[in-house]
Design an enzyme around this catalytic site. Structure first.
Site, PDB file in Angstrom:
ATOM      1  N   LYS A  51       2.628   1.788  -5.058  1.00  0.00           N
ATOM      2  CA  LYS A  51       1.423   2.206  -5.779  1.00  0.00           C
ATOM      3  C   LYS A  51       1.350   3.725  -5.880  1.00  0.00           C
ATOM      4  CE  LYS A  51      -3.628   1.572  -5.687  1.00  0.00           C
ATOM      5  NZ  LYS A  51      -4.748   0.992  -4.905  1.00  0.00           N
TER       6      LYS A  51
ATOM      7  N   CYS B 263      -4.052  -2.072  -9.139  1.00  0.00           N
ATOM      8  CA  CYS B 263      -5.450  -1.675  -9.031  1.00  0.00           C
ATOM      9  C   CYS B 263      -5.787  -0.348  -9.720  1.00  0.00           C
ATOM     10  CB  CYS B 263      -5.873  -1.664  -7.564  1.00  0.00           C
ATOM     11  SG  CYS B 263      -7.638  -2.002  -7.328  1.00  0.00           S
TER      12      CYS B 263
ATOM     13  N   GLU C  45      -3.785  -7.676  -4.348  1.00  0.00           N
ATOM     14  CA  GLU C  45      -3.556  -6.519  -3.486  1.00  0.00           C
ATOM     15  C   GLU C  45      -4.241  -6.762  -2.140  1.00  0.00           C
ATOM     16  OE1 GLU C  45      -4.278  -1.670  -3.745  1.00  0.00           O
ATOM     17  OE2 GLU C  45      -5.647  -3.028  -4.788  1.00  0.00           O
TER      18      GLU C  45
END
Length: 512
Positions: A180, A213, A81
């Site tokens: 995300k 994440c 990321e």
């Protein structure tokens, strides 16, 4: 009639052979922990050409890893990321780095047709790297989507900006795009999608899902990809800041792979000054390879062979623990803080023993034997059953054995990365109110313990042999997703958590 029958049989046999040849039982995975080149701090946006120059510097490094991985036979590589442009942006300063990324259903190979969707130099380069090296490439970049400001959902500047994972197949085709969902604090440059996206794609070596994440701590899309979409392998670009004792990158990511029963490819940024390190390739039964390095500034390319369709045996996380008589010794208990959460602990007094500690509905049970009982080290066994409210809100049930930072019990739960005490055996269990439990074992110098423990079908985390190194943490990390926003999370409780946050430390422990 006879000839037609034989021809039909031959055709069917040929098709079966082709299908079998195109399906792989195992594959070689690669992840790259990338030492990202960061942009200069600025309050004003740079030009697009300046942004592209920085991104190409990072892409040069990613190219080296991709070419090397392909030469060694890797089928797929995951990069981190923020690996193309770095971190610390505002909504305006990130804009020159963004491209419009189309829905993969458009059937597009940017390497062959780079101008089809406007200026897309980053996607073109990633596509060509995948195509020219015959490897699947997973990367993280920024997506921009114009919108009409008359729409109540549209931001005032007339565009959505998304933290985005992209996947290009070995022909260079865009096969996956994921925005995300769970944006971490400080990521104000990006928007949250209105609905979670469940992104999967099929390959000759299994079905893959993608998330990023902070997503790993929440139900959607992470858990749903496994339970409903039945993916074999998770691809996980991350920019993860370690939080010891129970949320170090390699520790928690490998635990999630084991708890969910999937392969897990985690590529982290490498920036030790920001506590960013820790990448790995994890199978459901054990980590295959991991990397943790706080000393150098170098990136690292990892490889491991994985089963395309891993087998996961179901676990009843309460079966054993519910059969144990819960009689915690109240006089031995004390409270201490672990990442802003108040745990109930007992000190491990002897070289071996059995302990039970409870908090709310959770009772944790431990049997253990140390190799020696050192006077200069204290270990504690604790339980937490409550709502975590700092840097995100999520309900936890945790059983944990940990080394305290000093012999002062008030330091139990503080960050520590070295220890001297090995354990000959351990067995840990808890009365969890969830089937989502992630088993953690972390050794001194922040190392994993592959092949040294297992989870039994009745919910025990048990050692298979004496630990190969001194122990930092042994834990069961449970998530009760349905209680994340429970109405009984009182304002008094949240206020208490905020007071703890202010008292314990002025430093924010960012995850990602």
């Amino acid at each position: 009639m006879g000839m037609s029958w034989w021809l039909a049989c031959a055709a069917a046999f040929s098709a079966l052979c082709v299908l079998k040849a195109s399906s792989l039982d195992t594959f070689l995975a690669a992840v790259y922990e990338h030492a990202v080149i960061l942009p200069k701090d600025t309050l004003l946006p740079v030009s697009h050409s300046e942004a592209l120059a920085l991104m190409n510097q990072n892409l040069d490094l990613l190219e080296g890893a991709i070419v090397s991985a392909a030469k060694q036979g890797a089928h797929i590589i995951v990069t981190p990321e923020d690996g193309i442009y770095g971190v610390r942006f505002t909504r305006d300063t990130i804009y020159p780095y963004l491209e419009e990324i189309p829905d993969p259903q458009v059937n597009w190979i940017p390497c062959d047709n780079p101008k089809r969707f406007g200026s897309t130099p980053v996607q073109e380069r990633l596509s060509c790297l995948a195509k020219n090296n015959s490897i699947y490439v997973v990367a993280n970049m920024g997506d921009k989507k114009p919108c009409n400001t008359s729409d109540s959902h549209c931001p005032p500047d007339g565009r959505f900006q998304y933290n985005t994972d992209v996947v290009f197949d070995s022909q260079g085709k865009l096969v996956a795009r994921y925005h995300k969902q769970n944006i971490f604090m400080g990521e104000d440059q990006f928007n949250v999608p209105m609905e979670p996206e469940f992104v999967t794609f099929d390959t000759p070596f299994g079905k893959f899902g993608v998330f990023t994440c902070f997503d790993i701590l929440f139900h959607d899309p992470a858990v749903t990809l496994v339970t409903e979409f039945q993916v074999d392998t998770i691809l996980f670009p991350t920019a993860w800041m370690d939080v010891l004792p129970h949320l170090a990158a390699i520790e928690f990511h490998s635990a999630w792979a084991m708890g969910m029963g999937v392969n897990f490819l985690a590529a982290n940024l490498h920036n030790p000054s920001r506590r960013m390190t820790g990448s790995g390739i994890y199978a459901p039964d054990s980590p295959r390879v991991f990397h943790y390095d706080r000393k150098t500034q170098e990136g690292k390319l990892l490889f491991a062979q994985l089963k395309s369709h891993p087998i996961h045996s179901p676990v009843n996380w309460t079966s054993y623990a519910s059969s144990v008589e819960s009689t915690p010794t109240k006089t031995q208990e004390f409270q201490s803080i672990v990442f802003f959460d108040e745990f109930t602990f007992v000190e491990l007094k002897g070289i071996k023993g059995n302990y039970t500690v409870c908090q709310n509905d959770l009772c944790c049970h431990l049997s253990y034997q140390m190799s020696e009982k050192r006077a200069d080290e204290v270990y504690a066994f604790g339980a937490f059953d409550g709502l975590h409210t700092v840097e995100g809100q999520y309900y936890l049930q945790i059983c944990i054995l940990l080394k305290c930072k000093t012999t002062n019990l008030r330091t139990c739960g503080s960050s520590v990365d070295t220890a001297f005490t090995r354990f000959e055996m351990f067995s840990l269990s808890g009365t969890f109110g969830t089937r989502y439990v992630f088993p953690e074992v972390l050794l001194s110098e922040v190392k994993l313990a592959p092949g040294e423990f297992q989870v039994s079908s009745d919910g025990r985390l048990v050692s298979l042999k004496p630990t190969s190194g001194p122990v930092l943490t042994i834990g069961l990390f449970g998530r009760l997703y349905g209680k994340d926003w429970a109405s009984n999370a009182s304002s008094d409780f949240i206020a208490h958590s905020l007071i703890i946050m202010l008292i314990v430390t002025p430093i924010i422990h960012y995850l990602c």
